[in-house]
Design a protein around this motif. Structure first.
Motif, PDB file in Angstrom:
ATOM      1  N   ASP A  87       5.629  -6.623  11.717  1.00 43.66           N
ATOM      2  CA  ASP A  87       4.503  -5.993  12.409  1.00 43.66           C
ATOM      3  C   ASP A  87       4.778  -4.524  12.710  1.00 43.66           C
ATOM      4  O   ASP A  87       4.050  -3.880  13.452  1.00 43.66           O
ATOM      5  N   LEU A  88       5.848  -3.990  12.118  1.00 45.62           N
ATOM      6  CA  LEU A  88       6.261  -2.628  12.413  1.00 45.62           C
ATOM      7  C   LEU A  88       5.192  -1.598  12.082  1.00 45.62           C
ATOM      8  O   LEU A  88       5.110  -0.556  12.723  1.00 45.62           O
ATOM      9  N   TYR A  89       4.339  -1.907  11.094  1.00 43.43           N
ATOM     10  CA  TYR A  89       3.325  -0.949  10.657  1.00 43.43           C
ATOM     11  C   TYR A  89       1.914  -1.395  11.043  1.00 43.43           C
ATOM     12  O   TYR A  89       0.945  -1.027  10.388  1.00 43.43           O
ATOM     13  N   SER A  90       1.816  -2.170  12.099  1.00 41.85           N
ATOM     14  CA  SER A  90       0.526  -2.703  12.535  1.00 41.85           C
ATOM     15  C   SER A  90       0.123  -2.178  13.908  1.00 41.85           C
ATOM     16  O   SER A  90      -0.599  -2.842  14.645  1.00 41.85           O
ATOM     17  N   GLY A  91       0.587  -1.000  14.257  1.00 44.35           N
ATOM     18  CA  GLY A  91       0.318  -0.457  15.581  1.00 44.35           C
ATOM     19  C   GLY A  91      -1.089   0.072  15.741  1.00 44.35           C
ATOM     20  O   GLY A  91      -1.878   0.117  14.785  1.00 44.35           O
ATOM     21  N   PRO A  92      -1.452   0.501  16.939  1.00 44.96           N
ATOM     22  CA  PRO A  92      -2.816   0.954  17.241  1.00 44.96           C
ATOM     23  C   PRO A  92      -3.216   2.248  16.550  1.00 44.96           C
ATOM     24  O   PRO A  92      -4.399   2.592  16.517  1.00 44.96           O
ATOM     25  N   THR A  93      -2.252   2.973  15.991  1.00 44.95           N
ATOM     26  CA  THR A  93      -2.591   4.214  15.285  1.00 44.95           C
ATOM     27  C   THR A  93      -2.465   4.059  13.770  1.00 44.95           C
ATOM     28  O   THR A  93      -2.576   5.043  13.034  1.00 44.95           O
ATOM     29  N   SER A  94      -2.231   2.848  13.299  1.00 39.83           N
ATOM     30  CA  SER A  94      -2.134   2.597  11.863  1.00 39.83           C
ATOM     31  C   SER A  94      -3.115   1.493  11.493  1.00 39.83           C
ATOM     32  O   SER A  94      -4.018   1.170  12.253  1.00 39.83           O
ATOM     33  N   GLY A  95      -2.956   0.902  10.330  1.00 39.65           N
ATOM     34  CA  GLY A  95      -3.874  -0.149   9.906  1.00 39.65           C
ATOM     35  C   GLY A  95      -5.289   0.374   9.682  1.00 39.65           C
ATOM     36  O   GLY A  95      -6.267  -0.249  10.100  1.00 39.65           O
ATOM     37  N   THR A  96      -5.413   1.494   8.973  1.00 43.78           N
ATOM     38  CA  THR A  96      -6.705   2.147   8.782  1.00 43.78           C
ATOM     39  C   THR A  96      -7.538   1.401   7.745  1.00 43.78           C
ATOM     40  O   THR A  96      -7.190   1.345   6.563  1.00 43.78           O
ATOM     41  N   LEU A  97      -8.651   0.812   8.184  1.00 42.62           N
ATOM     42  CA  LEU A  97      -9.527   0.086   7.267  1.00 42.62           C
ATOM     43  C   LEU A  97     -10.301   1.068   6.389  1.00 42.62           C
ATOM     44  O   LEU A  97     -10.549   2.208   6.757  1.00 42.62           O
ATOM     45  N   MET A  98     -10.707   0.570   5.217  1.00 46.42           N
ATOM     46  CA  MET A  98     -11.359   1.443   4.247  1.00 46.42           C
ATOM     47  C   MET A  98     -12.596   0.793   3.652  1.00 46.42           C
ATOM     48  O   MET A  98     -12.637  -0.425   3.423  1.00 46.42           O
ATOM     49  N   THR A  99     -13.593   1.611   3.381  1.00 54.90           N
ATOM     50  CA  THR A  99     -14.710   1.169   2.566  1.00 54.90           C
ATOM     51  C   THR A  99     -14.273   1.182   1.106  1.00 54.90           C
ATOM     52  O   THR A  99     -13.277   1.810   0.732  1.00 54.90           O
ATOM     53  N   HIS A 100     -15.029   0.511   0.284  1.00 52.42           N
ATOM     54  CA  HIS A 100     -14.747   0.540  -1.156  1.00 52.42           C
ATOM     55  C   HIS A 100     -14.846   1.965  -1.685  1.00 52.42           C
ATOM     56  O   HIS A 100     -13.980   2.415  -2.455  1.00 52.42           O
ATOM     57  N   ALA A 101     -15.863   2.691  -1.263  1.00 51.41           N
ATOM     58  CA  ALA A 101     -16.031   4.074  -1.722  1.00 51.41           C
ATOM     59  C   ALA A 101     -14.853   4.946  -1.292  1.00 51.41           C
ATOM     60  O   ALA A 101     -14.399   5.809  -2.058  1.00 51.41           O
ATOM     61  N   GLU A 102     -14.351   4.737  -0.082  1.00 53.33           N
ATOM     62  CA  GLU A 102     -13.179   5.503   0.371  1.00 53.33           C
ATOM     63  C   GLU A 102     -11.943   5.158  -0.443  1.00 53.33           C
ATOM     64  O   GLU A 102     -11.117   6.030  -0.735  1.00 53.33           O
ATOM     65  N   SER A 103     -11.804   3.887  -0.820  1.00 52.19           N
ATOM     66  CA  SER A 103     -10.649   3.503  -1.640  1.00 52.19           C
ATOM     67  C   SER A 103     -10.708   4.204  -2.992  1.00 52.19           C
ATOM     68  O   SER A 103      -9.680   4.631  -3.528  1.00 52.19           O
ATOM     69  N   ILE A 104     -11.886   4.329  -3.548  1.00 53.30           N
ATOM     70  CA  ILE A 104     -12.039   5.011  -4.832  1.00 53.30           C
ATOM     71  C   ILE A 104     -11.555   6.453  -4.719  1.00 53.30           C
ATOM     72  O   ILE A 104     -10.805   6.949  -5.578  1.00 53.30           O
ATOM     73  N   GLN A 105     -11.979   7.134  -3.668  1.00 57.61           N
ATOM     74  CA  GLN A 105     -11.574   8.525  -3.487  1.00 57.61           C
ATOM     75  C   GLN A 105     -10.069   8.642  -3.268  1.00 57.61           C
ATOM     76  O   GLN A 105      -9.426   9.562  -3.788  1.00 57.61           O
ATOM     77  N   LEU A 106      -9.496   7.724  -2.504  1.00 57.08           N
ATOM     78  CA  LEU A 106      -8.048   7.749  -2.280  1.00 57.08           C
ATOM     79  C   LEU A 106      -7.296   7.509  -3.578  1.00 57.08           C
ATOM     80  O   LEU A 106      -6.349   8.238  -3.918  1.00 57.08           O
TER      81      LEU A 106
END
Length: 419
Positions: free
Chosen positions: A202-221
């Motif tokens: 759970d080291l990378y599951s903090g309140p400032t991480s775990g950024t959800l993405m739309t499909h369109a945002e994933s495409i751009q990333l």
């Protein structure tokens, strides 16, 4: 269709050029990948292998290689969810840094019919913090705590079900990703959400991480990271059409978002477990359909398609079949891992092969390694055996690519072998 070669190295210069400014609304940029960074895991696995020709070959690579390159043989399954919350920006970035040349966004839809990256339409209660937010009241099944009898025995497991279609896109974007897990014995929301297996973190599951993405945002990333894309159209759990949104509308919208982003069909491997989705793309979007991936959810060898079925897939225009890893492997009389009959039949039918998913089964040395190893578990005794599995899939089965929860392992092998 010309099936792509098993490996295609993307030059580091092009990857650097692809890394651009921040995606709109994200608040930080996609990092410029100066070089692939595999970390210690692949080398630990090499050292853990039994002595033999393959181990010596891989050890030689580990000693001599100074730089590793991106490989399309290495596919980031939900990103890098062995340690990062799946389908989050952080998970995708980790997969790219580990050399995954293709990254997956599983695609579900929200209440207002917008496409988002989630492994299932109904997994928000296990993959996000929704139950700890006011949006919990909108879940199809709000949290119900575990019930125990007077002796402390579990009578009824805790449960909840929260769907992307329960909330709007704006509401979805307020959530944070967490490791996919739940505790059925939980008497509180906090206890229910605290079910991460010990082999994950759970080291990378903090309140400032775990950024959800739309499909369109994933495409751009993914575009900025210079990787190819493999979106999976998730089977809806709600009746279709949903508020006038048909299955065909859903399949078309997925493709339309790539067109709107200016992404060529050659960079996209659209996937579905529903054959009708794949046939829709073949018919209505042939440029995308020619490398659409028909996923197979067979649970046991008896569920696999026959040789005639596989030939029929090819005759319908399907070019890539993607079964689970166990389906392509078997054991011979000497307990050696070899291609399965299904693998041979698929190749004979002219189908390209992609398989899923490695590094989801925890500690292999414990034995009883779950469904992904069901046909070969008798030959799996240690962590390094995952490299033996990769070797047979690559050299003997001839897969085009391998999904993994920790892409560095497959990336290392692909670089070492050159394929």
């Amino acid at each position: 269709m010309r099936i792509p070669s098993a490996i295609h190295h993307v030059g580091l210069a092009s990857l650097l050029l692809a890394a651009g400014p921040a995606c709109a609304g994200t608040g930080h940029s996609a990092y410029p990948v100066a070089s692939v960074q595999l970390g210690p895991r692949p080398f630990f696995l090499v050292n853990d292998m039994p002595d033999g020709k393959l181990q010596r070959q891989l050890q030689s690579c580990a000693k001599s290689f100074q730089h590793y390159r991106v490989s399309e043989f290495s596919i980031g399954h939900r990103g890098a969810p062995l340690q990062f919350p799946e389908h989050t920006r952080e998970s995708y970035e980790a997969a790219a840094r580990m050399g995954a040349g293709i990254i997956e966004c599983d695609v579900a839809f929200t209440k207002d019919k917008e496409l988002v990256c989630r492994h299932a339409q109904n997994d928000l209660h296990t993959t996000t913090n929704i139950l700890a937010t006011p949006l919990a009241s909108k879940c199809s099944t709000p949290f119900q705590p575990a019930v125990y009898d007077n002796a402390g025995n579990l009578v009824t497991s805790a449960k909840a079900e929260c769907r992307t279609s329960d909330i709007t896109l704006a509401e979805f974007k307020t959530l944070r990703g967490k490791m996919d897990a739940f505790n059925p014995r939980g008497k509180t929301v906090d206890e229910y959400m605290a079910g991460t297996p010990t082999f994950r973190t759970d080291l990378y599951s903090g309140p400032t991480s775990g950024t959800l993405m739309t499909h369109a945002e994933s495409i751009q990333l993914f575009k900025k990271l210079g990787v190819k894309m493999t979106p999976e159209l998730k089977t809806p759990v709600v009746p279709m059409p949903f508020d006038g949104f048909s299955q065909q509308d859903y399949a078309q919208k997925l493709i339309d978002e790539y067109k709107a982003a200016g992404i060529g069909a050659g960079r996209v491997y659209a996937q579905s477990f529903l054959k009708d989705d794949v046939l829709y793309w073949i018919s209505k979007e042939p440029a995308f359909g020619k490398q659409a991936v028909y996923l197979d959810d067979a649970g046991t060898p008896a569920d696999l398609p026959t040789s005639s079925d596989l030939k029929a897939f090819k005759a319908q225009g399907i070019n890539i079949w993607a079964p689970p890893t166990w389906a392509l492997l078997a054991l011979d009389a000497g307990n050696n891992i070899v291609p399965s009959q299904a693998a041979k039949d698929a190749k004979a039918a002219g189908l390209g092969l992609i398989t899923w998913s490695l590094e989801r089964s925890g500690i292999l040395a414990d034995g009883n390694n779950g469904s992904y190893y069901q046909t070969i578990d008798a030959a799996i005794h240690r962590e390094g055996d995952v490299l033996r599995v990769i070797d047979v899939l690559a050299q003997d089965v001839g897969v085009m690519g391998i999904f993994s929860d920790w892409p560095a392992t497959v990336s290392f092998y692909a670089n070492c072998k050159g394929l």
